[in-house]
Design a protein around this motif. Sequence first.
Motif, PDB file in Angstrom:
ATOM      1  N   ASP A 156       0.797  -1.245   0.000  1.00  0.00           N
ATOM      2  CA  ASP A 156       0.000   0.000   0.000  1.00  0.00           C
ATOM      3  C   ASP A 156       0.823   1.285   0.000  1.00  0.00           C
ATOM      4  N   ASP A 157       1.902   1.311   0.793  1.00  0.00           N
ATOM      5  CA  ASP A 157       2.606   2.566   1.047  1.00  0.00           C
ATOM      6  C   ASP A 157       3.552   3.005  -0.072  1.00  0.00           C
ATOM      7  N   LEU A 158       3.748   2.168  -1.081  1.00  0.00           N
ATOM      8  CA  LEU A 158       4.715   2.518  -2.135  1.00  0.00           C
ATOM      9  C   LEU A 158       4.189   3.692  -2.944  1.00  0.00           C
ATOM     10  N   THR A 159       5.075   4.631  -3.239  1.00  0.00           N
ATOM     11  CA  THR A 159       4.632   5.856  -3.916  1.00  0.00           C
ATOM     12  C   THR A 159       4.956   5.809  -5.413  1.00  0.00           C
ATOM     13  N   VAL A 160       4.172   6.586  -6.147  1.00  0.00           N
ATOM     14  CA  VAL A 160       4.383   6.668  -7.596  1.00  0.00           C
ATOM     15  C   VAL A 160       5.805   7.164  -7.900  1.00  0.00           C
ATOM     16  N   GLY A 161       6.246   8.216  -7.200  1.00  0.00           N
ATOM     17  CA  GLY A 161       7.586   8.777  -7.440  1.00  0.00           C
ATOM     18  C   GLY A 161       8.676   7.754  -7.189  1.00  0.00           C
ATOM     19  N   GLY A 162       8.530   6.984  -6.104  1.00  0.00           N
ATOM     20  CA  GLY A 162       9.538   5.977  -5.756  1.00  0.00           C
ATOM     21  C   GLY A 162       9.526   4.812  -6.723  1.00  0.00           C
ATOM     22  N   LEU A 163       8.332   4.405  -7.158  1.00  0.00           N
ATOM     23  CA  LEU A 163       8.232   3.263  -8.077  1.00  0.00           C
ATOM     24  C   LEU A 163       8.766   3.614  -9.464  1.00  0.00           C
ATOM     25  N   ILE A 164       8.660   4.887  -9.837  1.00  0.00           N
ATOM     26  CA  ILE A 164       9.171   5.309 -11.150  1.00  0.00           C
ATOM     27  C   ILE A 164      10.683   5.513 -11.095  1.00  0.00           C
ATOM     28  N   ASN A 165      11.128   6.327 -10.139  1.00  0.00           N
ATOM     29  CA  ASN A 165      12.558   6.652 -10.070  1.00  0.00           C
ATOM     30  C   ASN A 165      13.379   5.511  -9.491  1.00  0.00           C
ATOM     31  N   GLY A 166      12.704   4.636  -8.750  1.00  0.00           N
ATOM     32  CA  GLY A 166      13.381   3.473  -8.185  1.00  0.00           C
ATOM     33  C   GLY A 166      12.937   2.242  -8.939  1.00  0.00           C
ATOM     34  N   TYR A 167      12.127   1.431  -8.273  1.00  0.00           N
ATOM     35  CA  TYR A 167      11.793   0.145  -8.872  1.00  0.00           C
ATOM     36  C   TYR A 167      10.366  -0.244  -8.491  1.00  0.00           C
TER      37      TYR A 167
END
Length: 823
Positions: A156-167
């Motif tokens: 639930d807590d994963l963010t759009v910014g983190g999933l794009i710039n990270g994994y």
Amino acid sequence: MSDLETPLRPKRKTAVVDFLVQFRWIVVIFVVLPISFTMYFLTYLGDIRSEMKSYKRRQKEHDENVQKVVKRLKDRNPSKDGLVCTARKPWIAVGMRNVDYKRARHFEVDLSAFRNVLEIDQERMIAKVEPLVNMGQITRVTVPLNLALAVVAEFDDLTVGGLINGYGIEGSSHIYGLFSDTVVAYEIVLADGQVVRATRDNEYSDLFYAIPWSQGTLGLLVSAEIKLIPIKEYMRLTYKPVVGNLKEIAQAYSDSFAPRDGDQDNPEKVPDFVETMIYTPTEAVCMTGRYASKEEAKKKGNVINEVGWWFKPWFYQHAEKALKKGEFVEYIPTRDYYHRHTRSIYWEGKLILPFADQWWFRFLLGWMMPPKISLLKATQGEAIRNYYHDNHVIQDMLVPLYKVGDALEWVHHEMEVYPIWLCPHRMYKNPIKTMIYTEPGFEQHRRQGDTHYSQMYTDVGVYYAPGPVLRGEVFDGAEAVRRMENWLIENHGFQPQYAVSELNEKNFWRMFDAGHYENCRRKYGAVGTFMSVYYKSKKGRKTEKEVQEAEQAILETPIAEGSVLAFTDDGVLPVSLVFDALRELGTEKCEPQIVTLSSSNQLPVGSSAVDIVFTLCRSIEFPNEQLLGEISRVLKPGGTVLIYKISDASTGETDKTTSVLERKLLLSGFLEAKALQVKSSLPSELSFGVKAKKPSWKIGSSFALKKTTKALPKIQINDDSDLIDEDSLLTEEDLKKPQLLSSDCEVGSTRKACKNCICGRAEEEQKVEKLGSTVDLSNFKSQCGSCGLGDAFRCATCPFKGLPPFKPGEKVSLSANFLTADI
Ligand SMILES: Cc1cc2nc3c(=O)[nH]c(=O)nc-3n(C[C@H](O)[C@H](O)[C@H](O)COP(=O)(O)OP(=O)(O)OC[C@H]3O[C@@H](n4cnc5c(N)ncnc54)[C@H](O)[C@@H]3O)c2cc1C
């Protein structure tokens, strides 16, 4: 696999930190869980408030917030302030890295306001969202509309910014790729405060391809437009047990979603969702899901399992039941399915709260689960954190599908962590070589799961305490991670950067491709503003000086230390020869991909993908016209091609062959083709070389032609030179005022010309008289209506041409001044 028995290691001495870890549950239950629950509730209220605003209002607030970011970046003084970081507290991120880079002096930019869903466009099937929108928030908005992001990361807590710039990955990634592959457009604030929208095919397409995996080191993401897909209310999930060794489990997992006949894009053969959990070295459960309607799910005899309720058994434990009861099918509400691993944090929850999976805990306190990862991190302290680094594994290994069996055996021998999570993802062959990229030439093998445009990979998720640690034996976590990273490099695998890494800089760039990323860092002014991705991911404290020295070194690197493709028509191409030749060119840092070609006229690389193509040829005809076209295709604009010829004592016509090759290169559209001096440092069997460049413009591109305004020749006037004054050429006679010829005729009442008239009056009078005899002026009617108006209005054949104007019915008379000049 030959032997699954791990040799026992020496026992590890128990330390204070072991007790802290063992009794950590007390802090978790009494501090972390209540605060987590309050935070979830407050965030939920914030989301509801945001959803009550119109899209227009949300967009307006977004634009204002973007301007604040722009202003903040422009206020930064590069010589005084540190490198730019977001103001997000290090412990809030879900990732496991220490976020040590925030300990160095840095310049904070606050992005905390960017947590709104800006628009759900059901026509374009696009969700426009801000970077801090998390997965729980987005599914709450889209699922009731029977829509979802094409890839919804489970937690639930994963963010759009983190999933794009990270994994970012999930069980539908075998169809859609990683989270970043589903993005249609990024809105980015660049280092200089410029706001750009990058898409796959606009002027910022290079930036578009460079953003994934860049960890925010190219610019600040302020919104993203992400692909939506239609969904149904339920997931029909099939649980299939597999018993066998790890290689057999890997094969059963591949067969669960990748048809052996290669029909990978056939929705009839490929399920909507896939995951496999391996519980022991010989037992696994493969799960495949298909969206199902409410009507189908509620049909008599079907089992509906609402796994989202707090009192339900944890999902991974529920799935394990298939090992005992055999294959079964059930229907899970789609949103519950998306977040099935949230409550138990996959299986990490068991280590944090060992009794939280018991029925009494689930019923009494399960509604407070899960503890927020951010709070767990915030309350653990340095000692516990180091303990986890040494005695715990949270790693994902991204490996080609055909190597999953090998990876599983490696993990068993080196880490012995169970359960293991397997989740496939399609890696696209991009037109530009990005930080992660497919194996060169994978298309030619057409292995299970691969298509001509993508290679099937798998995330081997290794999360839990390793076997030796559970048995109280010595385990060196850092060393295990180091070996895992080397294994990945050797097997064309990748490690998501949210996990702890032991890679040094050289090995980091052996795993990831630096070429395109570094070019974009320079082009978009990120160097000197944002930390580079290696330094951001690197373990341990970073000083500002260290980071800046590293940045400077990158800026001073002489020539594109980028990608090199080397190939030959010979049987063998020695790597040392490629390096020697490149060194002569001044290219020290490179990772050549080597292809040995026998007859194929195709290069197994995407278009505009490499900086240098190196060819070693034995045959005089090599490379032929078609292959030169291929070289031009794979080279980036401005890239270099080097062709070396292996000496053949029989010919001896070096000069002739060189010029033939130069001409062939020019005819194929290359520029600056010239012969190379084969230096003594190169092996003696090389007889000659030719070098050329691909034009730096793209074929089909357009640009404005500058108008060449030819400067007028400048004339220097020398006032002192002997110019003739025109006035001096006039005589006195010329200067006299001319006497106009005046009428010498009698101008009395009759106004008759005199006998010896020379002024022309007699002539005109004759004309008038003649006219009077031929034309009856009293009844005269002009056909054109202009005869009486004067010569300026008369036609060419007018009988009155040359006579003064008159009124019809009146006599034509010459005025007294008819000879007076009208000038
Ligand atoms: C317990 C656990 C469970 C996990 N579960 C999953 C899972 O189910 N599926 C999955 O795919 N992954 C999972 N992950 C890994 C996770 O995907 C990564 O941590 C990921 O990067 C997202 O984390 P985050 O949202 O906290 O982003 P962050 O860690 O905050 O960000 C990741 C990177 O992106 C950068 N970044 C973030 N926002 C911006 C922005 N606006 N502009 C520029 N840069 C930005 C950050 O600086 C950082 O470098 C899990 C990790 C853990 C530890």
